[in-house]
Design an enzyme around this catalytic site. Structure first.
Site, PDB file in Angstrom:
ATOM      1  CG  HIS A 159      13.553  31.202   9.646  1.00 42.92           C
ATOM      2  ND1 HIS A 159      14.791  30.710   9.977  1.00 42.92           N
ATOM      3  CD2 HIS A 159      12.638  30.317  10.106  1.00 42.92           C
ATOM      4  CE1 HIS A 159      14.626  29.561  10.615  1.00 42.92           C
ATOM      5  NE2 HIS A 159      13.332  29.296  10.714  1.00 42.92           N
ATOM      6  CD  GLU A 185       5.417  28.941  13.154  1.00 40.69           C
ATOM      7  OE1 GLU A 185       4.660  29.799  13.610  1.00 40.69           O
ATOM      8  OE2 GLU A 185       6.027  28.122  13.849  1.00 40.69           O
TER       9      GLU A 185
HETATM   10  N1  COA Z   1       7.443  41.463  10.392  1.00 45.28           N
HETATM   11  C1  COA Z   1       7.950  42.691  10.520  1.00 45.28           C
HETATM   12  N2  COA Z   1       9.241  42.958  10.798  1.00 45.28           N
HETATM   13  C2  COA Z   1      10.039  41.908  10.968  1.00 45.28           C
HETATM   14  C3  COA Z   1       9.581  40.590  10.853  1.00 45.28           C
HETATM   15  C4  COA Z   1       8.230  40.378  10.543  1.00 45.28           C
HETATM   16  N3  COA Z   1       7.733  39.181  10.416  1.00 45.28           N
HETATM   17  N4  COA Z   1      10.621  39.747  11.074  1.00 45.28           N
HETATM   18  C5  COA Z   1      11.684  40.510  11.337  1.00 45.28           C
HETATM   19  N5  COA Z   1      11.332  41.808  11.272  1.00 45.28           N
HETATM   20  C6  COA Z   1      12.200  42.965  11.471  1.00 45.28           C
HETATM   21  C7  COA Z   1      12.306  43.280  12.956  1.00 45.28           C
HETATM   22  O1  COA Z   1      11.320  44.206  13.355  1.00 45.28           O
HETATM   23  C8  COA Z   1      13.687  43.879  13.033  1.00 45.28           C
HETATM   24  O2  COA Z   1      13.632  45.214  12.606  1.00 45.28           O
HETATM   25  P1  COA Z   1      14.477  46.374  13.388  1.00 45.28           P
HETATM   26  O3  COA Z   1      15.902  45.939  13.220  1.00 45.28           O
HETATM   27  O4  COA Z   1      14.093  47.603  12.663  1.00 45.28           O
HETATM   28  O5  COA Z   1      14.024  46.306  14.804  1.00 45.28           O
HETATM   29  C9  COA Z   1      14.482  43.084  11.978  1.00 45.28           C
HETATM   30  O6  COA Z   1      13.517  42.604  11.043  1.00 45.28           O
HETATM   31  C10 COA Z   1      15.225  41.907  12.578  1.00 45.28           C
HETATM   32  O7  COA Z   1      14.360  41.217  13.455  1.00 45.28           O
HETATM   33  P2  COA Z   1      14.866  40.240  14.602  1.00 45.28           P
HETATM   34  O8  COA Z   1      13.732  39.946  15.552  1.00 45.28           O
HETATM   35  O9  COA Z   1      16.140  40.757  15.169  1.00 45.28           O
HETATM   36  O10 COA Z   1      15.234  38.977  13.743  1.00 45.28           O
HETATM   37  P3  COA Z   1      15.254  37.500  14.211  1.00 45.28           P
HETATM   38  O11 COA Z   1      16.167  36.763  13.321  1.00 45.28           O
HETATM   39  O12 COA Z   1      15.516  37.408  15.668  1.00 45.28           O
HETATM   40  O13 COA Z   1      13.732  37.118  13.942  1.00 45.28           O
HETATM   41  C11 COA Z   1      11.760  35.915  13.762  1.00 45.28           C
HETATM   42  C12 COA Z   1      13.257  35.944  13.449  1.00 45.28           C
HETATM   43  C13 COA Z   1      11.151  34.631  13.202  1.00 45.28           C
HETATM   44  C14 COA Z   1      11.550  35.930  15.278  1.00 45.28           C
HETATM   45  C15 COA Z   1      11.074  37.133  13.128  1.00 45.28           C
HETATM   46  O14 COA Z   1      11.299  37.161  11.732  1.00 45.28           O
HETATM   47  C16 COA Z   1       9.588  37.208  13.444  1.00 45.28           C
HETATM   48  O15 COA Z   1       9.212  37.730  14.497  1.00 45.28           O
HETATM   49  N6  COA Z   1       8.690  36.716  12.523  1.00 45.28           N
HETATM   50  C17 COA Z   1       7.281  36.717  12.782  1.00 45.28           C
HETATM   51  C18 COA Z   1       6.890  35.557  13.679  1.00 45.28           C
HETATM   52  C19 COA Z   1       6.963  34.238  12.964  1.00 45.28           C
HETATM   53  O16 COA Z   1       6.523  34.096  11.830  1.00 45.28           O
HETATM   54  N7  COA Z   1       7.509  33.255  13.662  1.00 45.28           N
HETATM   55  C20 COA Z   1       7.670  31.917  13.126  1.00 45.28           C
HETATM   56  C21 COA Z   1       9.110  31.647  12.844  1.00 45.28           C
HETATM   57  S1  COA Z   1       9.340  30.092  12.042  1.00 45.28           S
END
Ligand code: COA
Length: 372
Positions: free
Chosen positions: A255, A317
């Site tokens: 998240h 989710e």
């Molecule tokens: N699975 C695998 N790796 C994940 C991950 C996940 N669910 N969530 C984050 N990461 C990793 C990313 O690959 C990234 O790694 P890197 O730095 O080696 O590239 C790191 O953690 C940071 O990710 P980032 O996208 O910058 O973090 P964010 O704060 O922008 O992401 C989300 C938040 C929700 C977009 C992200 O956790 C995600 O994509 N989750 C899966 C989708 C999901 O469940 N969405 C519903 C959200 S309520």
């Protein structure tokens, strides 16, 4: 540090991290504490609203609109019921938009066409009608009209052709309440940006719906169920590692704000447990829940080995998927069902933003070619 340096630092922060931590609005509607894992909606903890004996989506919608000084009517339940009736009368003229294959595209198209000129309660009441009518039309099933006797949650179940009972309506109420608002998430931000231009309510709502289309916001519950199906009866670790090795994310984990388990996951787990106490299908539901907990724990361990610096725990989710599945809502309707609940927050944010009278207009940094 002088002003120019501060601006440069803010621009860098914004550019580097997708606006993470940048404050864009003051709000009275909800507060997310990502470190403590706490969510306040309309002045109370989400679980206090959602798990109350008499929990009702109508109550939180009213409170959010009151806090936004949007003057909700004294009989909000009656006004929402009337709005559902009126939206249902529109269905024949919206049938082409509603029949669009993807549930979110259908909801977007129907809201854009049917919601023009509607006020906030007209739109709030219309969304479950559009979702249910779209689903029934796409499945070639006869439409089910809304009923004056039912609450918003119970009527949504009924219009989808699903069984309605007090326990099931209460579980859906808990869901809709819990997702009703959540700080300045992507869809709420989109709604506020459009509201800040002085647009009327429908386009603001359409912008919010559009922001829900991508898998990173609102689109994960369907893939969470795919993951649970794929790992049923086997050891989830190998499957999860193969997903990560293929460069895919584990849906329902991680998240932007929470560094602990999402508090909404606890609410849904509790709601599922209550439902399992009542439901005829409780052994199957209990087994599905136990499997989900196993997958969650394994995903946590696998992700923590990969990202020891960043806690990636279950988000809203993960258990949304199980709750909506337990209610019999088809997975292609999960994002649209989320929209039915979040619309209360969107509409309150739209009203709150309007009152500021301020255009949201951030800056970009030019990195393109220069004239020769
Ligand atoms: N699975 C695998 N790796 C994940 C991950 C996940 N669910 N969530 C984050 N990461 C990793 C990313 O690959 C990234 O790694 P890197 O730095 O080696 O590239 C790191 O953690 C940071 O990710 P980032 O996208 O910058 O973090 P964010 O704060 O922008 O992401 C989300 C938040 C929700 C977009 C992200 O956790 C995600 O994509 N989750 C899966 C989708 C999901 O469940 N969405 C519903 C959200 S309520």
């Amino acid at each position: 540090m002088d002003n120019a340096e501060l601006c440069a630092q803010a621009a860098l922060l914004a550019r580097a991290s997708g606006l993470a931590g940048v404050v864009v609005a003051d709000t009275r509607l909800s507060h997310v504490d990502g470190e403590a894992g706490e969510l306040l909606i309309a002045g109370a903890r989400a679980e206090a609203w959602a798990l109350a004996e008499d929990a009702a989506f109508e109550a939180i919608a009213r409170r959010l609109l009151e806090l936004a000084e949007a003057s909700p009517p004294s009989d909000l339940a009656g006004a929402l019921s009337l709005a559902r009736q009126q939206a249902f009368l529109q269905v024949p003229e919206l049938s082409r938009a509603l029949a669009v294959p993807d549930a979110m595209d259908s909801l977007l198209a129907a809201t854009a066409q049917g919601g023009a000129g509607s006020d906030q309660l007209g739109l709030l009441g219309a969304l479950p009608v559009y979702v249910a009518a779209g689903a029934r039309l796409r499945a070639g099933l006869p439409l089910i009209a809304p009923s004056r006797e039912r609450s918003h949650a119970a009527d949504f179940l009924s219009m989808l052709g699903l069984p309605v009972s007090r326990a099931r309506a209460r579980a859906l109420d808990a869901y809709l309440i819990t997702v009703s608002d959540h700080g300045l998430n992507a869809s709420t931000f989109a709604a506020r940006v459009v509201a800040s231009t002085g647009a009327d309510t429908m386009p603001c709502l359409v912008a919010a719906l559009a922001a829900l289309k991508g898998p990173l916001h609102g689109g994960a519950p369907g893939p969470v169920l795919d993951m649970l199906d794929a790992t049923e009866g086997s050891e989830p670790k190998a499957w999860l590692e193969a997903e990560l090795a293929a460069g895919r994310r584990i849906m329902g984990m991680g998240h932007r704000i929470y560094r602990v388990r999402d508090p909404r996951a606890f609410v849904f787990e509790r709601t599922l447990a209550r439902l399992a106490e009542q439901a005829a299908s409780s052994p199957a539901l209990a087994a599905r829940l136990a499997h989900a907990r196993r997958v969650e724990q394994t995903a946590e361990a696998v992700l923590s080995a990969r990202h020891p610096e960043r806690p990636l725990r279950a988000n809203v989710e993960f258990y949304t998927a199980l709750l909506l599945e337990a209610l019999g809502i088809p997975r292609e309707l999960f994002s649209a069902t989320f929209a039915v609940g979040r619309a209360a927050g969107w509409l309150a944010h739209i009203a709150e933003q309007r009152r500021t009278g301020k255009l949201i207009r951030p800056a970009s940094r030019y990195v393109g070619p220069l004239p020769a």
